[in-house]
Design a protein around this motif. Sequence first.
Motif, PDB file in Angstrom:
ATOM      1  N   PRO A 239       5.398   8.552  -1.596  1.00 44.11           N
ATOM      2  CA  PRO A 239       6.225   7.841  -0.652  1.00 44.11           C
ATOM      3  C   PRO A 239       7.270   7.131  -1.747  1.00 44.11           C
ATOM      4  O   PRO A 239       7.480   6.758  -2.342  1.00 44.11           O
ATOM      5  CB  PRO A 239       5.866   7.068   0.452  1.00 44.11           C
ATOM      6  CG  PRO A 239       4.897   6.826   0.084  1.00 44.11           C
ATOM      7  CD  PRO A 239       4.060   7.809  -1.286  1.00 44.11           C
ATOM      8  N   ASP A 240       8.771   7.355  -0.993  1.00 40.55           N
ATOM      9  CA  ASP A 240      10.166   5.959  -1.374  1.00 40.55           C
ATOM     10  C   ASP A 240       9.408   4.382  -1.235  1.00 40.55           C
ATOM     11  O   ASP A 240       9.901   4.836   0.209  1.00 40.55           O
ATOM     12  CB  ASP A 240      11.100   6.287  -1.319  1.00 40.55           C
ATOM     13  CG  ASP A 240      12.602   6.328  -2.319  1.00 40.55           C
ATOM     14  OD1 ASP A 240      12.870   7.283  -2.292  1.00 40.55           O
ATOM     15  OD2 ASP A 240      12.169   4.766  -1.511  1.00 40.55           O
ATOM     16  N   VAL A 241       9.193   3.747  -1.711  1.00 39.58           N
ATOM     17  CA  VAL A 241       9.120   2.350  -0.983  1.00 39.58           C
ATOM     18  C   VAL A 241      10.164   2.155  -0.520  1.00 39.58           C
ATOM     19  O   VAL A 241      10.307   1.247   0.363  1.00 39.58           O
ATOM     20  CB  VAL A 241       9.201   1.099  -2.261  1.00 39.58           C
ATOM     21  CG1 VAL A 241       9.063  -0.478  -2.267  1.00 39.58           C
ATOM     22  CG2 VAL A 241       7.164   1.975  -2.973  1.00 39.58           C
ATOM     23  N   VAL A 242      11.352   1.771  -1.024  1.00 39.97           N
ATOM     24  CA  VAL A 242      12.936   1.241  -0.604  1.00 39.97           C
ATOM     25  C   VAL A 242      13.008   2.636   0.807  1.00 39.97           C
ATOM     26  O   VAL A 242      13.062   1.315   1.673  1.00 39.97           O
ATOM     27  CB  VAL A 242      13.360   1.303  -1.545  1.00 39.97           C
ATOM     28  CG1 VAL A 242      15.077   1.186  -0.360  1.00 39.97           C
ATOM     29  CG2 VAL A 242      14.208   0.709  -2.868  1.00 39.97           C
ATOM     30  N   LYS A 243      12.906   3.248   1.079  1.00 37.98           N
ATOM     31  CA  LYS A 243      12.947   4.197   2.427  1.00 37.98           C
ATOM     32  C   LYS A 243      11.936   3.583   3.209  1.00 37.98           C
ATOM     33  O   LYS A 243      12.884   3.634   4.282  1.00 37.98           O
ATOM     34  CB  LYS A 243      13.614   5.703   1.810  1.00 37.98           C
ATOM     35  CG  LYS A 243      13.218   6.479   2.972  1.00 37.98           C
ATOM     36  CD  LYS A 243      12.887   7.809   3.330  1.00 37.98           C
ATOM     37  CE  LYS A 243      13.144   8.872   4.803  1.00 37.98           C
ATOM     38  NZ  LYS A 243      12.741   8.773   5.436  1.00 37.98           N
TER      39      LYS A 243
ATOM     40  N   LYS B  29       1.325  -1.371  -0.114  1.00 41.39           N
ATOM     41  CA  LYS B  29       0.133  -0.314   0.266  1.00 41.39           C
ATOM     42  C   LYS B  29       0.852   1.162   0.000  1.00 41.39           C
ATOM     43  O   LYS B  29       0.652   1.902  -0.521  1.00 41.39           O
ATOM     44  CB  LYS B  29      -0.768   0.247   1.226  1.00 41.39           C
ATOM     45  CG  LYS B  29      -1.989  -1.187   1.127  1.00 41.39           C
ATOM     46  CD  LYS B  29      -2.936  -1.396   0.387  1.00 41.39           C
ATOM     47  CE  LYS B  29      -3.686  -2.678  -0.705  1.00 41.39           C
ATOM     48  NZ  LYS B  29      -3.603  -3.838   0.445  1.00 41.39           N
ATOM     49  N   ILE B  30       2.093   1.231   0.191  1.00 41.99           N
ATOM     50  CA  ILE B  30       2.812   2.526   0.594  1.00 41.99           C
ATOM     51  C   ILE B  30       2.890   2.075  -0.938  1.00 41.99           C
ATOM     52  O   ILE B  30       3.044   3.653  -1.781  1.00 41.99           O
ATOM     53  CB  ILE B  30       4.411   2.188   0.392  1.00 41.99           C
ATOM     54  CG1 ILE B  30       4.350   1.624   2.257  1.00 41.99           C
ATOM     55  CG2 ILE B  30       5.287   3.054   0.877  1.00 41.99           C
ATOM     56  CD1 ILE B  30       3.566   3.272   2.981  1.00 41.99           C
ATOM     57  N   ALA B  31       2.816   1.282  -2.382  1.00 41.42           N
ATOM     58  CA  ALA B  31       3.754   1.473  -4.041  1.00 41.42           C
ATOM     59  C   ALA B  31       2.382   2.064  -4.129  1.00 41.42           C
ATOM     60  O   ALA B  31       2.159   3.056  -5.179  1.00 41.42           O
ATOM     61  CB  ALA B  31       3.166   0.386  -4.058  1.00 41.42           C
ATOM     62  N   THR B  32       0.935   1.141  -3.693  1.00 40.81           N
ATOM     63  CA  THR B  32       0.251   2.191  -4.254  1.00 40.81           C
ATOM     64  C   THR B  32      -0.316   3.580  -3.912  1.00 40.81           C
ATOM     65  O   THR B  32      -0.675   4.593  -5.076  1.00 40.81           O
ATOM     66  CB  THR B  32      -1.439   2.194  -2.920  1.00 40.81           C
ATOM     67  OG1 THR B  32      -1.754   0.525  -3.439  1.00 40.81           O
ATOM     68  CG2 THR B  32      -2.912   2.152  -3.508  1.00 40.81           C
ATOM     69  N   LEU B  33      -0.194   4.130  -2.836  1.00 47.60           N
ATOM     70  CA  LEU B  33       0.421   5.543  -2.918  1.00 47.60           C
ATOM     71  C   LEU B  33       0.722   5.880  -3.624  1.00 47.60           C
ATOM     72  O   LEU B  33       0.950   7.344  -3.923  1.00 47.60           O
ATOM     73  CB  LEU B  33       0.804   5.995  -1.781  1.00 47.60           C
ATOM     74  CG  LEU B  33       0.362   7.542  -0.716  1.00 47.60           C
ATOM     75  CD1 LEU B  33      -0.939   8.085  -1.712  1.00 47.60           C
ATOM     76  CD2 LEU B  33       0.603   7.788   0.909  1.00 47.60           C
ATOM     77  N   ARG B  34       2.920   5.584  -4.019  1.00 42.10           N
ATOM     78  CA  ARG B  34       3.326   6.635  -4.591  1.00 42.10           C
ATOM     79  C   ARG B  34       2.852   6.061  -6.288  1.00 42.10           C
ATOM     80  O   ARG B  34       2.799   7.004  -6.535  1.00 42.10           O
ATOM     81  CB  ARG B  34       4.257   5.077  -4.373  1.00 42.10           C
ATOM     82  CG  ARG B  34       5.634   6.253  -5.180  1.00 42.10           C
ATOM     83  CD  ARG B  34       5.990   5.003  -6.775  1.00 42.10           C
ATOM     84  NE  ARG B  34       5.713   3.324  -7.285  1.00 42.10           N
ATOM     85  CZ  ARG B  34       6.508   2.421  -7.358  1.00 42.10           C
ATOM     86  NH1 ARG B  34       7.712   2.729  -6.343  1.00 42.10           N
ATOM     87  NH2 ARG B  34       6.250   1.067  -7.152  1.00 42.10           N
ATOM     88  N   ASN B  35       2.257   5.044  -6.474  1.00 47.25           N
ATOM     89  CA  ASN B  35       1.806   4.994  -7.756  1.00 47.25           C
ATOM     90  C   ASN B  35       0.280   6.279  -8.485  1.00 47.25           C
ATOM     91  O   ASN B  35       0.366   6.911  -9.563  1.00 47.25           O
ATOM     92  CB  ASN B  35       1.233   3.523  -8.381  1.00 47.25           C
ATOM     93  CG  ASN B  35       1.835   2.436  -8.395  1.00 47.25           C
ATOM     94  OD1 ASN B  35       2.898   3.064  -7.954  1.00 47.25           O
ATOM     95  ND2 ASN B  35       1.691   1.404  -7.997  1.00 47.25           N
ATOM     96  N   ALA B  36       0.175   6.808  -7.363  1.00 50.57           N
ATOM     97  CA  ALA B  36      -1.617   7.772  -7.675  1.00 50.57           C
ATOM     98  C   ALA B  36      -0.643   8.493  -8.037  1.00 50.57           C
ATOM     99  O   ALA B  36      -1.998   9.245  -8.420  1.00 50.57           O
ATOM    100  CB  ALA B  36      -2.209   8.047  -5.772  1.00 50.57           C
ATOM    101  N   ARG B  37       0.520   8.891  -7.991  1.00 51.15           N
ATOM    102  CA  ARG B  37       0.898  10.134  -8.388  1.00 51.15           C
ATOM    103  C   ARG B  37       1.845  10.506  -9.801  1.00 51.15           C
ATOM    104  O   ARG B  37       2.394  11.490  -9.590  1.00 51.15           O
ATOM    105  CB  ARG B  37       1.142  11.091  -7.019  1.00 51.15           C
ATOM    106  CG  ARG B  37       1.327  12.918  -7.531  1.00 51.15           C
ATOM    107  CD  ARG B  37       0.630  13.615  -8.383  1.00 51.15           C
ATOM    108  NE  ARG B  37      -0.918  14.187  -7.692  1.00 51.15           N
ATOM    109  CZ  ARG B  37      -0.393  15.380  -6.227  1.00 51.15           C
ATOM    110  NH1 ARG B  37       0.213  16.097  -6.728  1.00 51.15           N
ATOM    111  NH2 ARG B  37      -1.969  15.102  -6.033  1.00 51.15           N
TER     112      ARG B  37
END
Length: 237
Positions: A23-27, A10-18
Amino acid sequence: MTRLSVNINKIATLRNARGGNNPDVVKTALDCERFGAEGITVHPRPDERHIRYADVMALKDKVTTEFNIEGYPDARYMKIIREVKPGQATLVPDAPDAITSNAGWDTLKHAALLKDIIAEIKSHGVRVSVFVDPQPRMVEGAARLGAHRVELYTEPYAHEYKVNRDIAIKPYVESARVAKEAGLGLNAGHDLDLENLRFLAQSIPSLDEVSIGHALICDALYYGLENTIQLYLKALK
Ligand SMILES: CC(=O)[C@@H](O)[C@H](O)COP(=O)(O)O
Ligand SMILES: NCC(=O)COP(=O)(O)O
């Protein structure tokens, strides 16, 4: 004690939204580890709706706790497992268009497919966990196929917990008993949260690992990521 693997889908979900990298998935994965997470779980689905192949490759040499990669064992997934050789591969039976994981494997009906897949993944030195419903027959089937662990699908538990937790837990306690007798390690996941997690862990002392994503990331919106991970770890003590 039961280990906590944080699923960062879900971190990647948020990242992909924009479309950027925030947010940086690795960080975020490394921060989760710094905050106490004992594993990082990702589920690179075929449509890359959240975690992408590139994310997995970027995480490969950065994750220092246990890296758990979930997925349906198609050619794309098997290529990822061969390239990454994560600590654990969790096989799920999801159709490509499934909105989320919604059932475990039928380890009897799909024995031929799973046996070869499990053998190939084990040949790379990767632990294999098979996602199953809390049914003793399915647990026994996974053991016969050579899996190291099973992951019990806990959406039914989470749903029933709100109605009657003593009834909700019964199939999981029985499945855990069968897993132990069969020499299988035991994981659990899906829809676990701060309400239902403690009772699950207290009821199943043999539980090796829970992987939690959706509810944990939602909680982090209110409590902050570090505090939230600490709250989930406390629930497992
Ligand atoms: C296998 C399982 O129950 C979850 O880990 C699943 O990966 C969640 O997938 P989404 O984050 O795409 O809902
Ligand atoms: N295997 C379960 C998982 O990784 C996360 O599931 P959820 O907490 O996002 O439902």
